[in-house]
Write a protein that holds these residues in place. Sequence first.
Motif, PDB file in Angstrom:
ATOM      1  N   UNK A  52      39.080  51.078 -76.217  1.00  7.95           N
ATOM      2  CA  UNK A  52      38.821  50.349 -74.813  1.00  7.95           C
ATOM      3  C   UNK A  52      39.471  49.024 -74.909  1.00  7.95           C
ATOM      4  N   UNK A  53      39.186  48.243 -76.146  1.00 12.47           N
ATOM      5  CA  UNK A  53      39.602  46.998 -76.115  1.00 12.47           C
ATOM      6  C   UNK A  53      41.169  46.875 -76.011  1.00 12.47           C
ATOM      7  N   UNK A  54      41.947  47.801 -76.668  1.00 15.41           N
ATOM      8  CA  UNK A  54      43.547  47.898 -76.715  1.00 15.41           C
ATOM      9  C   UNK A  54      44.024  48.471 -75.161  1.00 15.41           C
TER      10      UNK A  54
ATOM     11  N   UNK B  86      36.149  43.440 -68.253  1.00 18.90           N
ATOM     12  CA  UNK B  86      36.450  44.571 -68.130  1.00 18.90           C
ATOM     13  C   UNK B  86      36.256  45.444 -68.980  1.00 18.90           C
ATOM     14  N   UNK B  87      36.077  45.120 -70.461  1.00 20.11           N
ATOM     15  CA  UNK B  87      35.805  45.943 -71.477  1.00 20.11           C
ATOM     16  C   UNK B  87      34.231  46.110 -71.324  1.00 20.11           C
ATOM     17  N   UNK B  88      33.437  44.923 -71.430  1.00 20.06           N
ATOM     18  CA  UNK B  88      32.127  45.152 -70.894  1.00 20.06           C
ATOM     19  C   UNK B  88      31.785  46.222 -70.090  1.00 20.06           C
TER      20      UNK B  88
ATOM     21  N   UNK C 297      33.415  55.624 -66.957  1.00 23.58           N
ATOM     22  CA  UNK C 297      33.183  54.076 -66.658  1.00 23.58           C
ATOM     23  C   UNK C 297      31.639  53.717 -66.833  1.00 23.58           C
ATOM     24  N   UNK C 298      31.430  52.760 -67.665  1.00 22.20           N
ATOM     25  CA  UNK C 298      29.973  52.384 -67.702  1.00 22.20           C
ATOM     26  C   UNK C 298      29.229  52.809 -68.606  1.00 22.20           C
ATOM     27  N   UNK C 299      29.743  53.933 -69.214  1.00 20.09           N
ATOM     28  CA  UNK C 299      29.023  54.684 -70.508  1.00 20.09           C
ATOM     29  C   UNK C 299      29.106  54.002 -71.770  1.00 20.09           C
TER      30      UNK C 299
ATOM     31  N   UNK D 187      27.920  46.082 -69.364  1.00 18.84           N
ATOM     32  CA  UNK D 187      27.714  45.438 -68.058  1.00 18.84           C
ATOM     33  C   UNK D 187      27.835  46.488 -66.996  1.00 18.84           C
ATOM     34  N   UNK D 188      26.526  46.926 -66.167  1.00 22.70           N
ATOM     35  CA  UNK D 188      26.720  47.811 -65.384  1.00 22.70           C
ATOM     36  C   UNK D 188      27.069  47.538 -64.177  1.00 22.70           C
TER      37      UNK D 188
END
Length: 190
Positions: free
Chosen positions: A40-42, A167-169, A27-29, A175-176
């Motif tokens: 991730x989008x799906x 959430x995707x970002x 997450x966040x990578x 976005x961190x």
Amino acid sequence: MVGDDGLARCPWGASHPVHLAYHDAEWGMPVHGEAAHLERLTLEAFQSGLSWLTILNKRPAFRAAFAGFDADVVAAYDDADRARLMADAGIVRNRLKVDAAITNAAATVALREEGGLAAFIEGFRPEVGPAPVTTEDMVATSAESVALSKALKKKGFVFVGPTTMYALMEAIGIVDDHLVGCHRRGCANA
């Protein structure tokens, strides 16, 4: 929250072993490549209204069902594929979300003419990211996620609302939202 291993984490990241593994390793990578972005989008779209733990537990089945998120393959899915997906207990069987995954794969293929999905999403990176200290400081949308949502819809994507795009970002490090003090804070810049 400090875990038994002595590492400070976002509270949700320590709530379940599957969450911990996802929080610490993913997450966040930043992700690379069209398939990783489409996955991730799906998955974020399928998560709408469900727990993230449900999606993470079903992730291997999603990868198998959607051909490793190969946009060309998924964009070509037909009614027989839709029926197969709706019968697959390994994934979330929601007709609208299944159709959205196929629609979004086709939109991803079309977006290649403009530089591709990864570059498109990257274009909505905020100049200054958030620095949440507590979970109460976290938001569910941003001006950039609203803009990304609108832009993707204009390109033919569906199930890409502002909250889902935020959430995707977060998931791909645009976005961190790791809390200040979390050992993964800043991982997107690593």
